[in-house]
Design a protein around this motif. Structure first.
Motif, PDB file in Angstrom:
ATOM      1  N   THR A   1      -0.968  22.418  33.002  1.00 23.92           N
ATOM      2  CA  THR A   1      -1.414  21.170  32.376  1.00 23.92           C
ATOM      3  C   THR A   1      -0.918  21.156  30.941  1.00 23.92           C
ATOM      4  OG1 THR A   1      -3.423  21.124  33.726  1.00 23.92           O
ATOM      5  CG2 THR A   1      -3.433  19.798  31.713  1.00 23.92           C
ATOM      6  N   PRO A   2      -0.371  20.032  30.457  1.00 24.58           N
ATOM      7  CA  PRO A   2       0.100  20.000  29.060  1.00 24.58           C
ATOM      8  C   PRO A   2      -1.012  20.365  28.091  1.00 24.58           C
ATOM      9  CG  PRO A   2       0.856  18.049  30.251  1.00 24.58           C
ATOM     10  CD  PRO A   2      -0.124  18.749  31.144  1.00 24.58           C
ATOM     11  N   MET A   3      -0.748  21.307  27.189  1.00 26.43           N
ATOM     12  CA  MET A   3      -1.746  21.739  26.215  1.00 26.43           C
ATOM     13  C   MET A   3      -1.080  21.977  24.877  1.00 26.43           C
ATOM     14  SD  MET A   3      -4.036  24.413  28.495  1.00 26.43           S
ATOM     15  CE  MET A   3      -5.385  24.422  27.318  1.00 26.43           C
ATOM     16  N   SER A   4      -1.843  21.786  23.817  1.00 24.72           N
ATOM     17  CA  SER A   4      -1.355  22.052  22.464  1.00 24.72           C
ATOM     18  C   SER A   4      -1.655  23.497  22.089  1.00 24.72           C
ATOM     19  CB  SER A   4      -2.027  21.109  21.466  1.00 24.72           C
ATOM     20  OG  SER A   4      -3.409  21.412  21.360  1.00 24.72           O
ATOM     21  N   THR A   5      -1.062  23.946  20.985  1.00 21.45           N
ATOM     22  CA  THR A   5      -1.319  25.299  20.510  1.00 21.45           C
ATOM     23  C   THR A   5      -2.804  25.490  20.204  1.00 21.45           C
ATOM     24  OG1 THR A   5       0.891  25.342  19.525  1.00 21.45           O
ATOM     25  CG2 THR A   5      -0.667  27.012  18.793  1.00 21.45           C
ATOM     26  N   THR A   6      -3.421  24.501  19.583  1.00 22.24           N
ATOM     27  CA  THR A   6      -4.848  24.589  19.253  1.00 22.24           C
ATOM     28  C   THR A   6      -5.697  24.743  20.504  1.00 22.24           C
ATOM     29  OG1 THR A   6      -4.479  23.198  17.307  1.00 22.24           O
ATOM     30  CG2 THR A   6      -6.747  23.438  18.062  1.00 22.24           C
ATOM     31  N   GLN A   7      -5.363  24.005  21.552  1.00 22.77           N
ATOM     32  CA  GLN A   7      -6.118  24.101  22.793  1.00 22.77           C
ATOM     33  C   GLN A   7      -5.935  25.460  23.449  1.00 22.77           C
ATOM     34  OE1 GLN A   7      -4.467  20.651  24.696  1.00 22.77           O
ATOM     35  NE2 GLN A   7      -6.143  19.311  24.047  1.00 22.77           N
ATOM     36  N   LEU A   8      -4.722  25.997  23.398  1.00 24.38           N
ATOM     37  CA  LEU A   8      -4.476  27.316  23.965  1.00 24.38           C
ATOM     38  C   LEU A   8      -5.277  28.386  23.228  1.00 24.38           C
ATOM     39  CD1 LEU A   8      -0.634  27.123  24.592  1.00 24.38           C
ATOM     40  CD2 LEU A   8      -2.399  27.380  26.335  1.00 24.38           C
ATOM     41  N   VAL A   9      -5.335  28.273  21.914  1.00 24.45           N
ATOM     42  CA  VAL A   9      -6.139  29.214  21.127  1.00 24.45           C
ATOM     43  C   VAL A   9      -7.597  29.132  21.556  1.00 24.45           C
ATOM     44  CG1 VAL A   9      -7.009  29.716  18.812  1.00 24.45           C
ATOM     45  CG2 VAL A   9      -4.576  29.250  19.146  1.00 24.45           C
ATOM     46  N   ALA A  10      -8.067  27.918  21.790  1.00 22.46           N
ATOM     47  CA  ALA A  10      -9.473  27.726  22.147  1.00 22.46           C
ATOM     48  C   ALA A  10      -9.809  28.343  23.494  1.00 22.46           C
ATOM     49  CB  ALA A  10      -9.802  26.237  22.151  1.00 22.46           C
ATOM     50  N   VAL A  11      -8.991  28.130  24.486  1.00 24.58           N
ATOM     51  CA  VAL A  11      -9.353  28.563  25.837  1.00 24.58           C
ATOM     52  C   VAL A  11      -8.997  30.018  26.108  1.00 24.58           C
ATOM     53  CG1 VAL A  11      -9.152  26.229  26.744  1.00 24.58           C
ATOM     54  CG2 VAL A  11      -7.185  27.758  26.857  1.00 24.58           C
ATOM     55  N   THR A  12      -8.064  30.603  25.343  1.00 29.15           N
ATOM     56  CA  THR A  12      -7.696  31.995  25.566  1.00 29.15           C
ATOM     57  C   THR A  12      -8.441  32.959  24.654  1.00 29.15           C
ATOM     58  OG1 THR A  12      -5.849  31.926  23.987  1.00 29.15           O
ATOM     59  CG2 THR A  12      -5.375  31.326  26.282  1.00 29.15           C
ATOM     60  N   GLY A  13      -8.863  32.489  23.489  1.00 26.54           N
ATOM     61  CA  GLY A  13      -9.498  33.379  22.526  1.00 26.54           C
ATOM     62  C   GLY A  13      -8.504  34.206  21.739  1.00 26.54           C
ATOM     63  N   GLN A  14      -7.205  34.001  21.987  1.00 24.23           N
ATOM     64  CA  GLN A  14      -6.179  34.719  21.238  1.00 24.23           C
ATOM     65  C   GLN A  14      -5.990  34.057  19.872  1.00 24.23           C
ATOM     66  OE1 GLN A  14      -2.558  35.444  23.522  1.00 24.23           O
ATOM     67  NE2 GLN A  14      -3.663  35.048  25.421  1.00 24.23           N
ATOM     68  N   GLY A  15      -5.443  34.810  18.932  1.00 25.48           N
ATOM     69  CA  GLY A  15      -5.181  34.259  17.620  1.00 25.48           C
ATOM     70  C   GLY A  15      -4.027  33.279  17.632  1.00 25.48           C
ATOM     71  N   LEU A  16      -3.962  32.438  16.605  1.00 27.79           N
ATOM     72  CA  LEU A  16      -2.901  31.444  16.521  1.00 27.79           C
ATOM     73  C   LEU A  16      -1.517  32.107  16.499  1.00 27.79           C
ATOM     74  CD1 LEU A  16      -2.067  28.487  16.165  1.00 27.79           C
ATOM     75  CD2 LEU A  16      -2.353  28.768  13.702  1.00 27.79           C
ATOM     76  N   GLY A  17      -1.384  33.205  15.759  1.00 25.45           N
ATOM     77  CA  GLY A  17      -0.103  33.890  15.702  1.00 25.45           C
ATOM     78  C   GLY A  17       0.323  34.446  17.050  1.00 25.45           C
ATOM     79  N   SER A  18      -0.641  35.011  17.793  1.00 19.60           N
ATOM     80  CA  SER A  18      -0.325  35.572  19.113  1.00 19.60           C
ATOM     81  C   SER A  18       0.118  34.483  20.076  1.00 19.60           C
ATOM     82  CB  SER A  18      -1.549  36.310  19.675  1.00 19.60           C
ATOM     83  OG  SER A  18      -1.893  37.409  18.865  1.00 19.60           O
ATOM     84  N   VAL A  19      -0.615  33.370  20.101  1.00 15.09           N
ATOM     85  CA  VAL A  19      -0.247  32.265  20.987  1.00 15.09           C
ATOM     86  C   VAL A  19       1.133  31.736  20.614  1.00 15.09           C
ATOM     87  CG1 VAL A  19      -0.802  29.884  21.629  1.00 15.09           C
ATOM     88  CG2 VAL A  19      -2.610  31.603  21.527  1.00 15.09           C
ATOM     89  N   GLY A  20       1.407  31.619  19.325  1.00 22.05           N
ATOM     90  CA  GLY A  20       2.715  31.140  18.886  1.00 22.05           C
ATOM     91  C   GLY A  20       3.841  32.050  19.340  1.00 22.05           C
ATOM     92  N   ARG A  21       3.637  33.365  19.272  1.00 26.80           N
ATOM     93  CA  ARG A  21       4.674  34.301  19.727  1.00 26.80           C
ATOM     94  C   ARG A  21       4.890  34.203  21.229  1.00 26.80           C
ATOM     95  NH1 ARG A  21       2.161  37.518  15.773  1.00 26.80           N
ATOM     96  NH2 ARG A  21       0.784  38.491  17.317  1.00 26.80           N
ATOM     97  N   HIS A  22       3.803  34.087  21.982  1.00 24.60           N
ATOM     98  CA  HIS A  22       3.946  33.942  23.433  1.00 24.60           C
ATOM     99  C   HIS A  22       4.726  32.670  23.781  1.00 24.60           C
ATOM    100  CE1 HIS A  22       1.505  37.368  23.896  1.00 24.60           C
ATOM    101  NE2 HIS A  22       0.318  36.790  23.776  1.00 24.60           N
TER     102      HIS A  22
END
Length: 410
Positions: A156-177
């Motif tokens: 499902t289309p998701m933004s970086t902020t939404q991914l951070v929210a649902v995964t609990g990972q940090g913004l930097g980690s999500v950005g690297r992934h």
């Protein structure tokens, strides 16, 4: 609790405040606090998503999508539910709060005539318990559990902020992934107004499907009229091979010339010679693929622009999801949005590019694969219908008519 009259006898006691405080403390410690960090991230992400929606379609778009039954009627009137009750007048200067919650429910509350609150459920994609869904062992071993979870979420289309929210990972980690997944061609990003959304590509879908079936993908040729695409249309040279086959499990390997070198841009399906049929090859140049992408994605952008007075963001999102759900050769090409396109400063300039591209796309597909021309036409019309969200207005209806005329002009 008693609403009027004297308190019940059970509440007539000197230690009532202390006991009430103990009860609230228990509820907090046992039912809220253990999950609060995740809930807080979800609530914050929902606020960000709704704020972005305001910038796209205005407050009316946000109010219409809060929960079933809510809609902006106009003339300072807001419908909060479907119950047949008299309207309530809110006095000038009163506070109106919008409060997201993680349960899939909503309600209205107020304090005297001074404070009102609309309590609404968070966006469904945020409120789901994604962390309870196990990552396939093979996929986790291949790219790491955290990165694999991000890939799974992007169905499902998701933004970086939404991914951070649902995964609990940090913004930097999500950005690297996301950077790694983008470089690998497993996800793509697209802009929806001021928001940037990420979504799995066709290659990402194949990887996820394969991991769910132990490394094998079941190909159902009956769903595609007997033609099974086995490669991405973005391969060098733009050559895509497809084979008519019965329903069976298949392997894909590169075709090679007489010297043993892999042929650029071509993949050939292998299997039992007694069950396979002739190979159909469709040659699309890079320019042909660009035209198809410009036409398909441009149609979504046109519908979104036409719904600027309603819910342009939702129109664009629904149309994009429908577009990336296409199958066959058309689905492989449209899995990627066109790059480096300047759509113009207004709807007229956008239409000047997209409408001729729609006609040209049908024309070039008719020359090589008439069935894919029909597939492309159906795909675009499904996107148009999805973008209207079941609530067509005169502007979107007129734009849908122009898009249909362009498709039929070839």
């Amino acid at each position: 609790m008693s609403v009027g009259g004297p308190l019940p006898a059970a509440l007539e006691r000197d230690d009532l405040p202390e006991r009430a405080a103990m009860l609230l403390t228990y509820v907090w410690e046992e039912t809220v606090r253990p999950y609060w960090e995740r809930r807080r991230r979800v609530l914050e992400a929902d606020v960000v998503a709704r704020t972005a929606q305001v910038s796209q379609g205005g407050w009316a778009a946000v109010l219409d999508s809060l929960r079933p039954g809510t809609r902006w009627i106009g003339e300072s009137r807001f419908q909060v539910n479907l119950h047949a009750v008299p309207p309530r007048e809110i006095a000038a200067g009163a506070e109106l709060l919008f409060m997201p919650v993680t349960p899939k429910a909503g309600w209205v509350s107020w304090e005297e005539r001074e404070r009102y609150a609309i309590v609404y459920p968070c966006l469904g994609v945020l409120a789901e318990h994604h962390d309870r869904r196990p990552v396939p062992a093979g996929l986790g071993a291949l790219m790491g559990t955290a990165r694999a979870r991000v890939l799974l979420l992007l169905g499902t289309p998701m933004s970086t902020t939404q991914l951070v929210a649902v995964t609990g990972q940090g913004l930097g980690s999500v950005g690297r992934h996301l950077r790694v997944l983008l470089d690998a061609g497993l996800v793509e990003r697209r802009r929806a107004g001021r928001s940037v959304l990420y979504l799995r590509t066709a290659a990402g879908e194949v990887l996820v499907d394969a991991s769910a079936t132990g490394g094998e993908v079941l190909v159902d040729s009956s769903a595609t009229g007997g033609e099974v695409p086995v490669d991405d249309a973005s391969a060098p040279g733009g050559v895509v091979s497809a084979a008519a086959s019965a329903r069976r499990r298949r392997r894909v390997r590169p075709a090679r010339d007489r010297n043993g070198h892999e042929r650029s841009g071509t993949r050939r399906s292998t299997g039992s010679p007694r069950r396979s049929t002739a190979i159909m090859t469709i040659t699309l140049t890079d320019q042909d693929q660009h035209t198809l992408r410009l036409a398909g994605w441009g149609a979504v952008f046109l519908m979104s622009a036409a719904d600027a007075a309603g819910s342009a963001h939702k129109a664009g999102t629904q149309g994009s999801i429908a577009l990336t759900s296409a199958t066959g050769l058309v689905g492989h090409v449209l899995a990627k949005a066109p790059k480096g396109v300047k759509y113009g400063k207004n709807v007229a300039e956008l239409a000047d590019q997209v409408l001729p591209a729609l006609t040209a796309s049908i024309g070039l597909l008719k020359q090589q694969a008439p069935e894919e021309a029909d597939n492309f036409r159906r795909t675009v019309l499904v996107c148009v219908e999805a973008a209207q969200q079941g609530r067509p207005n005169p502007t979107t209806t007129e734009m849908a008519r122009k898009i249909t005329e362009a498709l039929d002009a070839a």
